[in-house]
Design a protein around this motif. Structure first.
Motif, mmCIF file in Angstrom:
data_model
loop_
_atom_site.group_PDB
_atom_site.id
_atom_site.type_symbol
_atom_site.label_atom_id
_atom_site.label_comp_id
_atom_site.label_asym_id
_atom_site.label_seq_id
_atom_site.Cartn_x
_atom_site.Cartn_y
_atom_site.Cartn_z
ATOM 1 N N SER A 1 0.837 -1.202 0.000
ATOM 2 C CA SER A 1 0.000 0.000 0.000
ATOM 3 C C SER A 1 0.869 1.248 0.000
ATOM 4 O O SER A 1 2.018 1.226 0.432
ATOM 5 C CB SER A 1 -0.977 0.007 1.182
ATOM 6 N N ASP A 2 0.302 2.334 -0.497
ATOM 7 C CA ASP A 2 1.039 3.586 -0.612
ATOM 8 C C ASP A 2 1.364 4.168 0.755
ATOM 9 O O ASP A 2 0.586 4.040 1.697
ATOM 10 C CB ASP A 2 0.242 4.610 -1.417
ATOM 11 N N ALA A 3 2.527 4.820 0.819
ATOM 12 C CA ALA A 3 2.994 5.444 2.052
ATOM 13 C C ALA A 3 3.848 6.655 1.699
ATOM 14 O O ALA A 3 4.314 6.792 0.573
ATOM 15 C CB ALA A 3 3.797 4.443 2.877
ATOM 16 N N ILE A 4 4.037 7.536 2.662
ATOM 17 C CA ILE A 4 4.938 8.685 2.526
ATOM 18 C C ILE A 4 5.954 8.554 3.649
ATOM 19 O O ILE A 4 5.697 8.981 4.779
ATOM 20 C CB ILE A 4 4.182 10.033 2.612
ATOM 21 N N PRO A 5 7.119 7.946 3.370
ATOM 22 C CA PRO A 5 8.078 7.673 4.446
ATOM 23 C C PRO A 5 8.794 8.891 5.012
ATOM 24 O O PRO A 5 9.178 8.882 6.176
ATOM 25 C CB PRO A 5 9.067 6.707 3.805
ATOM 26 N N GLU A 6 8.961 9.934 4.225
ATOM 27 C CA GLU A 6 9.696 11.109 4.693
ATOM 28 C C GLU A 6 8.741 12.176 5.217
ATOM 29 O O GLU A 6 7.704 12.446 4.608
ATOM 30 C CB GLU A 6 10.539 11.700 3.557
ATOM 31 N N LYS B 1 -7.349 8.049 0.036
ATOM 32 C CA LYS B 1 -7.741 7.259 -1.133
ATOM 33 C C LYS B 1 -6.571 6.423 -1.655
ATOM 34 O O LYS B 1 -6.763 5.425 -2.328
ATOM 35 C CB LYS B 1 -8.320 8.156 -2.205
ATOM 36 N N HIS B 2 -5.339 6.830 -1.327
ATOM 37 C CA HIS B 2 -4.156 6.057 -1.727
ATOM 38 C C HIS B 2 -4.020 4.771 -0.934
ATOM 39 O O HIS B 2 -3.361 3.839 -1.380
ATOM 40 C CB HIS B 2 -2.881 6.891 -1.543
ATOM 41 N N ALA C 1 -9.113 14.107 2.231
ATOM 42 C CA ALA C 1 -7.674 14.306 2.070
ATOM 43 C C ALA C 1 -7.330 15.610 2.781
ATOM 44 O O ALA C 1 -7.814 16.668 2.408
ATOM 45 C CB ALA C 1 -7.310 14.384 0.590
ATOM 46 N N PHE C 2 -6.502 15.526 3.813
ATOM 47 C CA PHE C 2 -6.204 16.701 4.623
ATOM 48 C C PHE C 2 -5.065 17.546 4.073
ATOM 49 O O PHE C 2 -4.856 18.667 4.527
ATOM 50 C CB PHE C 2 -5.883 16.280 6.062
ATOM 51 N N TYR C 3 -4.313 17.011 3.105
ATOM 52 C CA TYR C 3 -3.193 17.774 2.545
ATOM 53 C C TYR C 3 -3.195 17.607 1.021
ATOM 54 O O TYR C 3 -2.284 17.059 0.419
ATOM 55 C CB TYR C 3 -1.866 17.309 3.151
#
Length: 158
Positions: free
Chosen positions: A40-45, A111-112, A122-124
C-alpha cells in the motif's frame, strides 16, 4: 492522476516509488514522495524539517475546525472530549496497525491507502477535489506541520 511507478530496493525490501503526487505539482504544498510499502502507498519522509509534536497533534485531532478526527473516530484517551464519531474505526491502537509512513499517507490522501469510496477527506491535497467552498479552494485542510503533528500523536496510540 499519479505518474508511472518505477521499482527499486530500499533497506533490502522491494519498494515501489512514484514521483511526488500530482497534488504537489506547482501548488505550494510541500513536495513528498509516495512509495508502495507492503502493498500500500505510504509517505516515508516527513513533510517538514521540524519533527511532529504529539501534543499539538492531539489539539488538531479534537479541533472541529481543523482535523475534526473525533467527528468520525473514537479515541479512548480523549474521552473527555464530546461527540466521538462512529463512522470510522476507533483510533485506539492505530500505531499498532499502521506505521508513521502509512499514517502520513492516510492523512495526506486516504484514497491512496483505502479506496476511492472512503469518506475520509484528504487533509493535505488541493487538486481534484469537488464541492469545495470558494474561501477554501487552493488551501489544504491542514498545513504540512499539522500533518506531522497529527502523525506524531497517532503514533502514541499503541
Amino acid at each position: 492522476m499519479r505518474r508511472p511507478i518505477t521499482a527499486f530496493a530500499l533497506a533490502g525490501l522491494c519498494v515501489l516509488a512514484t514521483a511526488a503526487g500530482a497534488e504537489t505539482a506547482s501548488t505550494g504544498l510541500a513536495p513528498f514522495k509516495i512509495v508502495a510499502i507492503d502493498g500500500s502507498d505510504a509517505i516515508p519522509e516527513p513533510l517538514t524539517d521540524k519533527p511532529g509534536d504529539a501534543s499539538a497533534g492531539a489539539k488538531v485531532v479534537v479541533n472541529r475546525r481543523q482535523g475534526n478526527c473525533l467527528g468520525c473516530h473514537q479515541v479512548s484517551s480523549l474521552k473527555g472530549e464530546s461527540f466521538h464519531g462512529e463512522v470510522g474505526p476507533s483510533l485506539d491502537g492505530v500505531a499498532g496497525r499502521w506505521d508513521a509512513a502509512h499514517l502520513r499517507m492516510i492523512i495526506v490522501n486516504p484514497k491512496h491507502v483505502f479506496t476511492e469510496a472512503t469518506v475520509m477527506p484528504a487533509f493535505y491535497r488541493i487538486d481534484g477535489l469537488h464541492r469545495v467552498r470558494a474561501e477554501f479552494q487552493g488551501k489544504p485542510i491542514l498545513t504540512a506541520q499539522q500533518v506531522e503533528d497529527v502523525v506524531a500523536y497517532l503514533t502514541t496510540l499503541k
